[in-house]
Design an enzyme around this catalytic site. Structure first.
Site, PDB file in Angstrom:
ATOM      1  N   ASP A 249       0.846  -1.199   0.000  1.00 51.22           N
ATOM      2  CA  ASP A 249       0.000   0.000   0.000  1.00 51.22           C
ATOM      3  C   ASP A 249       0.878   1.244   0.000  1.00 51.22           C
ATOM      4  OD1 ASP A 249      -2.375   1.591   0.308  1.00 51.22           O
ATOM      5  OD2 ASP A 249      -1.872   1.801   2.433  1.00 51.22           O
ATOM      6  N   ASP A 253       2.108   3.929  -3.424  1.00 54.23           N
ATOM      7  CA  ASP A 253       1.880   5.378  -3.507  1.00 54.23           C
ATOM      8  C   ASP A 253       3.186   6.111  -3.800  1.00 54.23           C
ATOM      9  OD1 ASP A 253      -0.841   5.126  -2.980  1.00 54.23           O
ATOM     10  OD2 ASP A 253      -0.858   6.735  -1.479  1.00 54.23           O
TER      11      ASP A 253
END
Ligand code: IPM
Ligand code: MG
Length: 367
Positions: A249, A253
């Site tokens: 996760d 990004d």
């Protein structure tokens, strides 16, 4: 008779409906051009589903999703639902879909489109030609581990989650990553925190044990803190990265930003049988919702992944990706990918105009 593929569209919240509407027109056009028959349905998920039914993932939506070959999702969540308890939030809709459909393999390519080399926060030469694929385990790890909660101990609250992986969960995501690495640059970096966490010591052991089945792939290991640093220091050292749910996760990004904007990054979440959920990596962007400002390219590129991974129609995927590249090369920019210094050949456009141009380019490819 040609097979008709069931597609479920879940626009969701915030900018989700705007970017999905545009991406859906691209999906329909590409399907028509490449002779792929689609039966498209839609449903509610996330905050809008909470408002309409009280649940982020209504049973009707889940049933439609299970019947579909592929799901195209916009985004979920927004300030309006921020005060709900964790297990009732819009995000549960997305997490529920991932786990109910067993979408354990999340593919997040960070690909730099050449015209955007100057939109990156890194120097252009560090990112020119960047092509990384992050393979994130999506249905296990600390996101789903039990026990979890907040309890009262000695008159104070204590929050806890469980970071857990079983061998089979690690092995199956490792195999997906090795397969992909074999077809790409032949390098796989497994990211863990094996110097501190037992669960990731097991992760490292299992990934290492699988490696001999893929002699053409060079496997390396890296601690997650170093991986974060290396991604912003020298991102082109990576080909495929495989990691657990939470590290994936965060690193995805970071990798996204290298390419100029979160507004450019698509993702595929795949089950063992190739059914999948396709969504942009960005969120619902409440600050720009309803203003025709959102970048639809991440969702359009997610449609390309849908054709490639769930419908076995790589030519449609390539057509979409090259149309996106051309729209960028022509100078079309949504606000998130505008160059800092204003260049003469840059044309500022909104969500719909960007989508319309991608569509036009695709139609011209026909001729
Ligand atoms: C993502 C998002 C989700 C996640 C949220 C919305 C639950 O950040 O897809 O990366 O953490 O997986
Ligand atoms: Mg995220």
């Amino acid at each position: 008779m040609t097979e008709v593929h069931k597609i479920l569209v879940l626009p969701g919240d915030g900018i989700g409906p705007e970017v999905v509407a545009v991406a859906q027109t691209v999906m329909v056009a590409a399907a028509a051009r490449f002779g792929v028959a689609l039966a498209i349905d839609s449903a509610l998920v996330g905050g809008c589903a909470i408002d309409a039914t009280g649940q982020a993932l209504p049973a009707a939506t889940l049933a439609k999703a299970k019947a579909a070959r592929a799901v195209l999702l916009g985004a979920v969540g927004g300030p309006r639902w921020d005060d709900l308890p964790t297990l009732e939030r819009p995000e549960r809709g997305l997490l529920g879909l991932r786990s109910e459909l067993e979408l354990f393999a999340n593919l997040r390519p960070a690909l730099l489109f050449e015209p955007l080399a100057h939109a990156s926060s890194l120097k252009a030469e560090l990112v020119a030609g960047l092509d990384i694929l992050i393979v994130r385990e999506l249905t296990g790890g600390i996101y789903f581990g039990e026990p979890r909660g907040i309890e009262v101990v000695n008159n104070e609250r204590r929050g806890f989650n469980t970071y857990v992986y079983s061998e089979h969960e690690i092995e199956r995501i490792a195999r997906v990553a090795f397969e992909l690495a074999r077809k790409r640059g032949g390098r796989l970096c497994s990211v863990d925190k094996a110097n501190v966490l037992e669960v990731t010591q097991l992760w490292r052991e299992v990934v290492t044990a699988v490696a001999p089945d893929y002699p053409e792939v060079a496997l390396s290991h890296m601690y997650v803190d170093n991986a974060g640093m290396q991604l912003v220091r020298e991102p082109k050292q990576f080909d495929v990265i495989v990691t657990g749910n939470m590290f994936g996760d965060i690193l995805s990004d970071v990798a996204a930003m290298l390419t100029g904007s979160l507004g450019m990054l698509p993702s595929a979440s795949l089950a063992a049988d190739g059914t999948g959920l396709f969504e942009p990596v960005h969120g619902s962007a409440p600050d720009i919702t309803g203003q025709d400002k959102a970048n639809p390219l991440a969702t359009i590129l997610s449609v390309a992944m849908l054709f490639r991974y769930s419908l076995a129609a790589p030519a449609a995927a390539v057509a979409i990706e090259s149309a996106v590249n051309q729209a960028l090369a022509e100078g079309l920019r949504t606000t998130d990918i505008e160059p800092v210094e204003s260049a003469a050949d840059i044309q500022r456009v909104g969500t719909r105009a960007m989508g319309a141009r991608v569509l036009e380019i695709m139609e011209a490819q026909d001729a």
